[in-house]
Design an enzyme around this catalytic site. Structure first.
Site, PDB file in Angstrom:
ATOM      1  N   ASP A 154      64.878-121.832   8.613  1.00  0.00           N
ATOM      2  CA  ASP A 154      65.841-121.807   9.707  1.00  0.00           C
ATOM      3  C   ASP A 154      65.499-122.866  10.761  1.00  0.00           C
ATOM      4  OD1 ASP A 154      67.958-120.887  11.214  1.00  0.00           O
ATOM      5  OD2 ASP A 154      67.224-118.829  11.424  1.00  0.00           O
ATOM      6  N   ASP A 202      76.424-117.862  10.412  1.00  0.00           N
ATOM      7  CA  ASP A 202      75.922-116.579  10.899  1.00  0.00           C
ATOM      8  C   ASP A 202      77.027-115.543  10.974  1.00  0.00           C
ATOM      9  OD1 ASP A 202      73.290-117.093  11.064  1.00  0.00           O
ATOM     10  OD2 ASP A 202      73.245-117.501  13.212  1.00  0.00           O
TER      11      ASP A 202
HETATM   12  C1  DGJ Z   1      69.674-117.608  12.677  1.00  0.00           C
HETATM   13  C2  DGJ Z   1      70.047-117.360  11.245  1.00  0.00           C
HETATM   14  O1  DGJ Z   1      71.205-118.042  10.915  1.00  0.00           O
HETATM   15  C3  DGJ Z   1      70.165-115.870  11.006  1.00  0.00           C
HETATM   16  O2  DGJ Z   1      70.594-115.620   9.710  1.00  0.00           O
HETATM   17  C4  DGJ Z   1      68.839-115.233  11.270  1.00  0.00           C
HETATM   18  O3  DGJ Z   1      67.909-115.698  10.346  1.00  0.00           O
HETATM   19  C5  DGJ Z   1      68.387-115.563  12.689  1.00  0.00           C
HETATM   20  N1  DGJ Z   1      68.411-116.964  12.951  1.00  0.00           N
HETATM   21  C6  DGJ Z   1      67.005-115.031  12.930  1.00  0.00           C
HETATM   22  O4  DGJ Z   1      66.518-115.412  14.132  1.00  0.00           O
END
Ligand code: DGJ
Length: 731
Positions: free
Chosen positions: A479, A549
């Site tokens: 990430d 997300d």
């Molecule tokens: C952003 C990601 O896109 C989410 O899926 C998740 O992993 C969060 N970060 C966790 O902080």
């Protein structure tokens, strides 16, 4: 595939269905044509240009009337000698000047495609039908060579371009801009430009506008390719639809700041360009040094947007994505993020894993919050020590327990950032990107590590390897949750600060190359707050990316549809989440959430123990369906039949690679009272072949399906269904 006719002055680059022509006249390169395949050219290049007086434009030195670079269609234009439109390349020389005029010096054609050092790019394997043309251009006054590379992917209908700038002089120079590709298309006033814009949660929204005179541009100055604009644009004929018409796609294989656009001039010539963003950029080249641009992948199709997308999909599936996961079906996963957020422990995870196993899920991923005292996004980034309150017996033990249940174990990391409150920051405050003496803004309470530094990258490689060696980890979600600010590096002198954002991306690529090569059996999934870095550069290292997300099925249908303009469904992470949806509070049925997600790399992101018995049975069926048919959506040809941007109905058709099965994914988000009649008409099937509809046993010809289609009644709110048609094979 690549020919040069010296008499006619034409370089001809042919793919299976397209031709790209460059004219060479008086040692100047002009863009002649790109489009539908031309079997043979009889005229010389010269006879194909309309020449006219250049009025205010200066004439090229040594070139006759009517041929000013300021009005001619150029192949790799430079500024000021005498072209005054947007240049493909802009250099500042030691004497302070920047006028450049490139002249042909030589060319070579080789079989295959050389690697781009330090940059992701399409790659060849033995037996690939690829040739590369390299044309060397020179500006003798300024002592530079510019090499234009064109790799022709014959079977994929694509041309990959990159440019190398060489300082052959005795003084340094600055690269102020360097496009990967540029070309001029004449008679383009009726063309349109398509781009994929967005924000967090609404990535890759399709936008299509008629060209206007002047410059229309997309770019990112955020340090990453970004949620906001994808490094892609397409030029479309105004009659281009999903299935018909001319589409010219340009996609940059790069994950950092980029710029691309179209300048339509008063003669209706469209200059199309894309490369590293020249804004706040300057790259010093000492004598003898060279600068290689990222690669731009260009695809032409006369079968509309879907035709263009299919070329990108197969090229990227097979020659951008690498490693063992390129060719195998990847595991169905359960991710705990929306199930627990930061509030989890061993017991909760094991309970989710047990249910996952019962459903047929193959991989459990522990997301953010497994380290430090991280119970919110307030801090603890950088040290990566397991939280023993959550996992008292450590990471390897929880992995063993998951494995003992018959599941693979995966982990989330965000290695590119650091918190103030971390040992790493305390030890190396100079390791984060910053301007010396100036306080940096935090993004999600994080500072960005300075990946333009070799020592920081080396440290990260060893730390990530340390995590991977500490337990049986078979999947990593990588990430990155903020954009850059206060761009600066303590390791570079003042005159190289404008290289930091670019060098960061090169550093990231080195880390990814090293780590993914060392752990070929680990599946890596990219992520940047969802789809903030969904680009072909990342796909070179990680064959799938968390698409967004936002997990609401209706929104996901749009995001996936927009993403599929360039990127294959096999690259899109897609999960079934809980309702009401956590981002939008909207409720969609379990079946529609499943049908939307099975198109991508399938998984679940909810507390499976909250599902009722009926949902558990449906989840088992979804997993079973995906295991049986997922490959059709991941390796077959995709046709976008109905757009969720234009109507309530999303229909995507996939034809399996063996052409024997057709899958129709239908999702409708609104019921209409007393709805109008609607037919879903399929496309590109063999007209006299007979197809058996799996759920009803009904027999239909390809001809029927592609004309009369199948009736659709918009009666149920959130109707969704997946239809399978199997071709009747005659013995
Ligand atoms: C952003 C990601 O896109 C989410 O899926 C998740 O992993 C969060 N970060 C966790 O902080």
């Amino acid at each position: 595939m690549i020919t040069f006719d010296g008499e006619k002055g034409i370089f001809k680059l042919d793919t299976e269905d397209s031709s790209y022509l460059i004219a060479l006249y008086n040692n100047v390169l002009y863009h002649l044509y790109w489009g539908k395949k031309i079997p043979e050219i009889k005229r010389s290049a010269d006879a194909m240009f309309s020449l006219k007086g250049s009025s205010f434009s200066a004439l090229d030195i040594g070139v006759k009337w009517g041929r000013s670079a300021d009005i001619m269609p150029m192949e790799y234009p430079t500024y000021g000698a005498p072209d005054l439109r947007t240049p493909a390349m802009h250099l500042r020389y030691a004497n302070g000047s920047s006028a450049t005029a490139l002249r042909y010096s030589s060319h070579t054609v080789i079989k295959g495609k050389p690697k781009l050092y330090g940059l992701p790019a399409t790659y060849t394997e033995r037996g690939d039908n690829v040739e590369t043309l390299s044309i060397t251009l020179t500006d003798e006054f300024n002592n530079i060579d510019v090499v234009l590379n064109y790799s022709v992917w014959y079977d994929y209908n694509a041309i990959a371009r990159s440019t190398i700038i060489k300082n052959k002089g005795k003084e340094p120079l600055s690269v102020l801009s360097a496009c990967s590709t540029s070309f001029d298309i004449t008679d383009a006033a009726s063309f349109e430009m398509l781009n994929l814009y967005g924000v967090w949660g609404r990535e890759r929204t399709i936008e299509r506008m008629p060209l206007r005179h002047g410059i229309q541009m997309i770019d990112s100055k955020r340090g990453s390719s970004s949620h906001n604009q994808n490094p892609f644009l397409a030029l479309l004929s105004n009659n281009c639809t999903e299935l018909t018409g001319d589409a010219y796609g340009i996609n940059l294989v790069f994950s950092g700041n980029f710029a691309g656009g179209v300048e339509l001039d008063g003669y209706n010539t469209a200059r199309v360009f894309m490369g590293v963003n020249p804004f706040d950029f300057g790259y010093k080249l000492a004598p003898g040094e060279e600068f290689t641009t990222p690669e731009a992948v260009m695809v032409y199709s006369n079968q509309g947007l879907s035709g263009m997308s299919r070329s990108y999909h197969s090229l990227y599936r097979n020659r951008i994505c690498r490693g063992k996961f390129r060719d195998i079906e990847r595991p169905v996963l359960i991710n705990n993020w929306e199930a627990t957020y930061y509030d989890f422990n061993e017991e909760k995870i094991i309970n989710i894993a047990k249910k996952a196993k019962e459903i047929g899920i193959e991989l459990l991923v522990i997301d953010d919050g497994w380290f430090g005292e991280r119970n919110s996004d307030a801090g603890y980034m950088g040290d990566w020590n397991v939280n023993i309150k959550k996992f008292p017996r450590g990471l390897s033990n929880i992995a063993e327990q998951i494995n003992a249940l018959g599941l693979k174990f995966g982990l989330w990391i965000e290695p590119e950032v650091v918190s103030y409150d971390s040992d790493l920051y305390r030890l190396h405050p100079d390791w984060c990107m910053h301007i010396k003496g100036r306080k940096s803004c935090l993004g999600r309470n994080e500072l960005i590590l300075d990946l333009s530094r070799e020592d920081v990258c080396d440290y990260l490689i060893s730390r990530i390897c340390g995590i991977l060696d500490s337990a049986n980890i078979e999947y990593i979600k990588w990430d990155m949750n903020r954009n850059m600010s206060e761009i600066g590096s303590e390791a570079l002198p003042a005159d190289k600060q404008s290289e930091v954002a670019y060098r960061y991306v090169l550093g990231l690529y080195r880390i990814l190359e090293t780590v993914t090569a060392k752990y070929p059996n680990v599946l890596f999934e990219g992520c940047s707050g969802g789809g903030g870095r969904f680009d072909a550069g990342m796909l070179y290292y990680m064959p799938q990316i968390w698409t967004s997300d936002v997990t609401d099925a209706e929104e996901r249908l749009k995001i996936q549809y927009g993403t599929s303009i360039v990127y294959p469904f096999s690259s899109m992470g897609a999960h079934v989440a809980a309702v009401p949806n956590h981002q939008l509070k909207r409720s969609t049925p379990f079946s529609m959430r499943g049908n939307a997600a099975v198109m991508g790399q399938f998984g679940y992101e909810l507390d499976l123990n909250m599902l009722n018995a009926e949902e558990i049975e449906m989840a088992k069926l979804q997993v079973g369906f995906y295991k049986k048919y997922g490959h059709i959506m991941h390796t077959g040809d995709c046709y976008r039949i109905s757009s969720p941007f234009d109507s309530d109905l999303s229909v995507i058709q996939f034809i399996a690679s063996d052409k024997n099965t057709v899958l129709l994914n239908i999702c409708c988000k609104q019921a209409l009272p007393n709805a109008p009649f609607k037919r879903i008409v399929l496309t590109d099937l063999e007209s006299d072949a007979v197809y058996v509809r799996e759920d009803t046993g009904e027999q239909l010809t390809g001809g029927e399906l592609c004309t009369i289609g199948i009736p659709f009644v918009n009666g149920d709110e959130h109707f969704s269904n997946i239809l399978i048609f199997n071709k009747l094979i005659k013995n």
